[in-house]
Design a protein around this motif. Structure first.
Motif, PDB file in Angstrom:
ATOM      1  N   LEU A 236      65.787  34.716  17.574  1.00 44.78           N
ATOM      2  CA  LEU A 236      66.733  35.213  18.567  1.00 44.78           C
ATOM      3  C   LEU A 236      67.947  34.306  18.716  1.00 44.78           C
ATOM      4  CD1 LEU A 236      64.259  36.433  21.321  1.00 44.78           C
ATOM      5  CD2 LEU A 236      65.487  37.796  19.638  1.00 44.78           C
ATOM      6  N   LYS A 237      67.813  33.069  18.313  1.00 43.21           N
ATOM      7  CA  LYS A 237      68.905  32.118  18.483  1.00 43.21           C
ATOM      8  C   LYS A 237      68.775  31.032  17.426  1.00 43.21           C
ATOM      9  CE  LYS A 237      70.886  29.038  22.023  1.00 43.21           C
ATOM     10  NZ  LYS A 237      70.694  28.475  23.380  1.00 43.21           N
ATOM     11  N   LYS A 238      69.898  30.642  16.843  1.00 40.88           N
ATOM     12  CA  LYS A 238      69.881  29.565  15.859  1.00 40.88           C
ATOM     13  C   LYS A 238      69.622  28.250  16.575  1.00 40.88           C
ATOM     14  CE  LYS A 238      72.597  27.385  12.180  1.00 40.88           C
ATOM     15  NZ  LYS A 238      71.453  27.371  11.261  1.00 40.88           N
ATOM     16  N   MET A 239      68.529  27.589  16.211  1.00 41.26           N
ATOM     17  CA  MET A 239      68.120  26.396  16.920  1.00 41.26           C
ATOM     18  C   MET A 239      68.609  25.137  16.203  1.00 41.26           C
ATOM     19  SD  MET A 239      66.705  27.940  19.327  1.00 41.26           S
ATOM     20  CE  MET A 239      66.207  26.490  20.244  1.00 41.26           C
ATOM     21  N   PRO A 240      68.991  24.104  16.957  1.00 37.53           N
ATOM     22  CA  PRO A 240      69.476  22.866  16.351  1.00 37.53           C
ATOM     23  C   PRO A 240      68.367  22.011  15.742  1.00 37.53           C
ATOM     24  CG  PRO A 240      69.420  22.646  18.732  1.00 37.53           C
ATOM     25  CD  PRO A 240      69.073  24.078  18.425  1.00 37.53           C
ATOM     26  N   THR A 241      67.142  22.281  16.110  1.00 41.92           N
ATOM     27  CA  THR A 241      66.008  21.514  15.589  1.00 41.92           C
ATOM     28  C   THR A 241      64.892  22.468  15.178  1.00 41.92           C
ATOM     29  OG1 THR A 241      65.114  21.297  17.835  1.00 41.92           O
ATOM     30  CG2 THR A 241      66.471  19.488  17.023  1.00 41.92           C
ATOM     31  N   ALA A 242      63.958  21.945  14.398  1.00 45.97           N
ATOM     32  CA  ALA A 242      62.799  22.742  13.991  1.00 45.97           C
ATOM     33  C   ALA A 242      61.915  23.022  15.200  1.00 45.97           C
ATOM     34  CB  ALA A 242      62.013  21.980  12.926  1.00 45.97           C
ATOM     35  N   PRO A 243      61.081  24.062  15.137  1.00 46.06           N
ATOM     36  CA  PRO A 243      60.135  24.311  16.232  1.00 46.06           C
ATOM     37  C   PRO A 243      59.325  23.056  16.531  1.00 46.06           C
ATOM     38  CG  PRO A 243      60.133  26.135  14.692  1.00 46.06           C
ATOM     39  CD  PRO A 243      60.981  25.073  14.070  1.00 46.06           C
ATOM     40  N   GLN A 244      59.169  22.751  17.819  1.00 45.69           N
ATOM     41  CA  GLN A 244      58.562  21.489  18.233  1.00 45.69           C
ATOM     42  C   GLN A 244      57.041  21.519  18.234  1.00 45.69           C
ATOM     43  OE1 GLN A 244      60.772  18.563  19.140  1.00 45.69           O
ATOM     44  NE2 GLN A 244      61.710  20.006  17.712  1.00 45.69           N
ATOM     45  N   GLY A 245      56.452  22.697  18.442  1.00 51.73           N
ATOM     46  CA  GLY A 245      55.004  22.796  18.442  1.00 51.73           C
ATOM     47  C   GLY A 245      54.373  22.383  19.766  1.00 51.73           C
ATOM     48  N   LEU A 246      53.103  22.710  19.908  1.00 49.56           N
ATOM     49  CA  LEU A 246      52.400  22.427  21.160  1.00 49.56           C
ATOM     50  C   LEU A 246      52.202  20.934  21.402  1.00 49.56           C
ATOM     51  CD1 LEU A 246      49.641  25.198  21.229  1.00 49.56           C
ATOM     52  CD2 LEU A 246      51.551  24.942  22.823  1.00 49.56           C
ATOM     53  N   GLY A 247      51.921  20.187  20.334  1.00 46.91           N
ATOM     54  CA  GLY A 247      51.669  18.752  20.507  1.00 46.91           C
ATOM     55  C   GLY A 247      52.837  18.035  21.156  1.00 46.91           C
ATOM     56  N   ARG A 248      54.035  18.318  20.653  1.00 48.95           N
ATOM     57  CA  ARG A 248      55.221  17.683  21.229  1.00 48.95           C
ATOM     58  C   ARG A 248      55.500  18.219  22.628  1.00 48.95           C
ATOM     59  NH1 ARG A 248      59.674  16.796  16.367  1.00 48.95           N
ATOM     60  NH2 ARG A 248      58.238  15.801  14.894  1.00 48.95           N
ATOM     61  N   LEU A 249      55.309  19.524  22.826  1.00 50.72           N
ATOM     62  CA  LEU A 249      55.530  20.091  24.154  1.00 50.72           C
ATOM     63  C   LEU A 249      54.672  19.384  25.193  1.00 50.72           C
ATOM     64  CD1 LEU A 249      56.692  22.264  26.088  1.00 50.72           C
ATOM     65  CD2 LEU A 249      54.718  23.690  25.474  1.00 50.72           C
ATOM     66  N   TYR A 250      53.410  19.126  24.878  1.00 50.56           N
ATOM     67  CA  TYR A 250      52.517  18.460  25.826  1.00 50.56           C
ATOM     68  C   TYR A 250      53.034  17.056  26.167  1.00 50.56           C
ATOM     69  CZ  TYR A 250      48.767  21.969  25.841  1.00 50.56           C
ATOM     70  OH  TYR A 250      48.030  23.116  26.029  1.00 50.56           O
ATOM     71  N   LYS A 251      53.582  16.355  25.159  1.00 46.25           N
ATOM     72  CA  LYS A 251      54.139  15.017  25.403  1.00 46.25           C
ATOM     73  C   LYS A 251      55.394  15.107  26.262  1.00 46.25           C
ATOM     74  CE  LYS A 251      51.189  12.738  22.770  1.00 46.25           C
ATOM     75  NZ  LYS A 251      50.125  11.902  23.360  1.00 46.25           N
ATOM     76  N   TYR A 252      56.273  16.053  25.953  1.00 43.80           N
ATOM     77  CA  TYR A 252      57.497  16.226  26.740  1.00 43.80           C
ATOM     78  C   TYR A 252      57.159  16.547  28.196  1.00 43.80           C
ATOM     79  CZ  TYR A 252      59.720  16.924  22.119  1.00 43.80           C
ATOM     80  OH  TYR A 252      60.164  16.794  20.833  1.00 43.80           O
ATOM     81  N   ALA A 253      56.198  17.441  28.385  1.00 42.81           N
ATOM     82  CA  ALA A 253      55.844  17.870  29.740  1.00 42.81           C
ATOM     83  C   ALA A 253      55.278  16.713  30.556  1.00 42.81           C
ATOM     84  CB  ALA A 253      54.840  19.022  29.677  1.00 42.81           C
ATOM     85  N   LYS A 254      54.493  15.855  29.923  1.00 43.00           N
ATOM     86  CA  LYS A 254      53.933  14.707  30.642  1.00 43.00           C
ATOM     87  C   LYS A 254      55.036  13.732  31.025  1.00 43.00           C
ATOM     88  CE  LYS A 254      50.287  11.209  30.411  1.00 43.00           C
ATOM     89  NZ  LYS A 254      49.181  10.635  29.603  1.00 43.00           N
ATOM     90  N   LEU A 255      55.976  13.493  30.107  1.00 44.25           N
ATOM     91  CA  LEU A 255      57.072  12.559  30.365  1.00 44.25           C
ATOM     92  C   LEU A 255      57.969  13.043  31.506  1.00 44.25           C
ATOM     93  CD1 LEU A 255      58.884  10.114  29.640  1.00 44.25           C
ATOM     94  CD2 LEU A 255      59.997  11.596  27.947  1.00 44.25           C
TER      95      LEU A 255
END
Length: 308
Positions: A236-255
């Motif tokens: 739906l939109k050209k993204m500047p980075t590759a898909p981050q995945g669940l593992g990274r999302l969990y780290k981002y959310a905790k931070l």
């Protein structure tokens, strides 16, 4: 360099199975590999953290931020532990003050924005109000200013006296004029938008982020919420980075747990439960609603999956 290499290998080995690694892109003359700044690094831990991050597929700007975070974590802990992962605000030198202490903070929004529908026009916004979705974004794309103003005006009217919160994507000036609840901006919009005007108008501000460097940058503005993605591939939109995945999302959310958080990007009914367990208070979807046979029923079902 052998010590740095050894420390980096320890980090990679310790976190190899945590869904943090994504394929390293192919490098070319026009797209060279990331650089590691040997001269300005604080210590071996920063260099090792940056090197490990690059080999785990983090982009250069994120690898730099992570390198510094690894160094700060080792200093705070009194030593290096490859089995940990930087996940505290002080590891990333994030702003120490709370929203109440920051005069530049944008107005608060609910910590948990719930299911967040990103809709293409005002008619879809109306349908989402009827479906009692908690949060909706108008992402209307046009070069015609009169059409933009009309769509925003109709969307604002649609949510009036309802429980649905409306954010306007991109068109911050028109959102102010229409007295919308909030506006959502991408990182590329921050230099162009008049953030002071948005703040003084009392609008909430949501910001998109795509990794550690952008999370740290977004924190400077103390927005109302932070969106993190794309979690999964999306067309739906050209993204500047590759898909981050669940593992990274969990780290981002905790931070970033001190913020209202929105996960976005390629999320559907099969993945929304796992995404919601990351700690985010909101999950944004597009096609899971707009391509459903019964969008109203889809909203209800997606909310049930988030609570499951």
């Amino acid at each position: 360099m052998s010590l740095i290499r050894d420390l980096a290998d320890q980090i990679i080995a310790a976190h190899r199975n945590e869904d943090l690694c994504i394929p390293i892109p192919t490098y070319t003359l026009t797209s060279p590999p990331p650089k590691i700044d040997n001269e300005s690094a604080a210590d071996h831990y920063e260099l090792a953290g940056a090197l490990a991050s690059i080999e785990m597929g983090f982009i250069e700007s994120d690898a730099k931020v992570l390198g510094k975070a690894w160094s700060r974590m080792a200093q705070h802990d009194g030593g290096f532990n490859p089995f940990k992962w930087p996940d505290r605000p002080e590891h990333f030198d994030l702003l120490p003050w709370t929203r109440n202490m920051n005069p530049k903070a944008f107005p608060e929004c609910p910590k948990r924005l719930g299911l967040y529908g990103v809709m293409p026009d005002a008619d879809w916004v109306k349908r989402m109000v009827d479906a009692e979705i908690p949060t909706v974004q108008l992402r209307f794309k046009s070069e015609d200013k009169s059409k933009i103003r009309k769509q925003i005006k109709e969307a604002v009217a649609a949510v009036k006296d309802s429980k649905t919160l409306l954010f306007i994507n991109d068109y911050w000036q028109e959102a102010i004029n229409a007295e919308a609840y909030g506006v959502h901006l991408g990182q590329e919009d921050l230099e162009l938008a008049d953030l002071e005007e948005i703040r003084e108008a009392g609008l909430r501000l949501g910001l998109s982020t795509h990794g550690y460097a952008e999370l740290v940058y977004a924190d400077r503005f103390c927005p109302s919420y932070i969106a993190m993605g794309a979690v999964f591939p999306t067309n739906l939109k050209k993204m500047p980075t590759a898909p981050q995945g669940l593992g990274r999302l969990y780290k981002y959310a905790k931070l970033m747990s001190h913020y209202p958080l929105v996960a976005i990007g390629g999320i559907d009914q099969d993945s929304i439960h796992a995404v919601s367990r990351s700690g985010v208070g909101s999950v944004a979807v597009v096609r899971a609603i707009t391509q459903a046979k019964d969008p109203k029923a889809a909203v209800k079902h997606l909310q049930e999956l988030m609570r499951a």
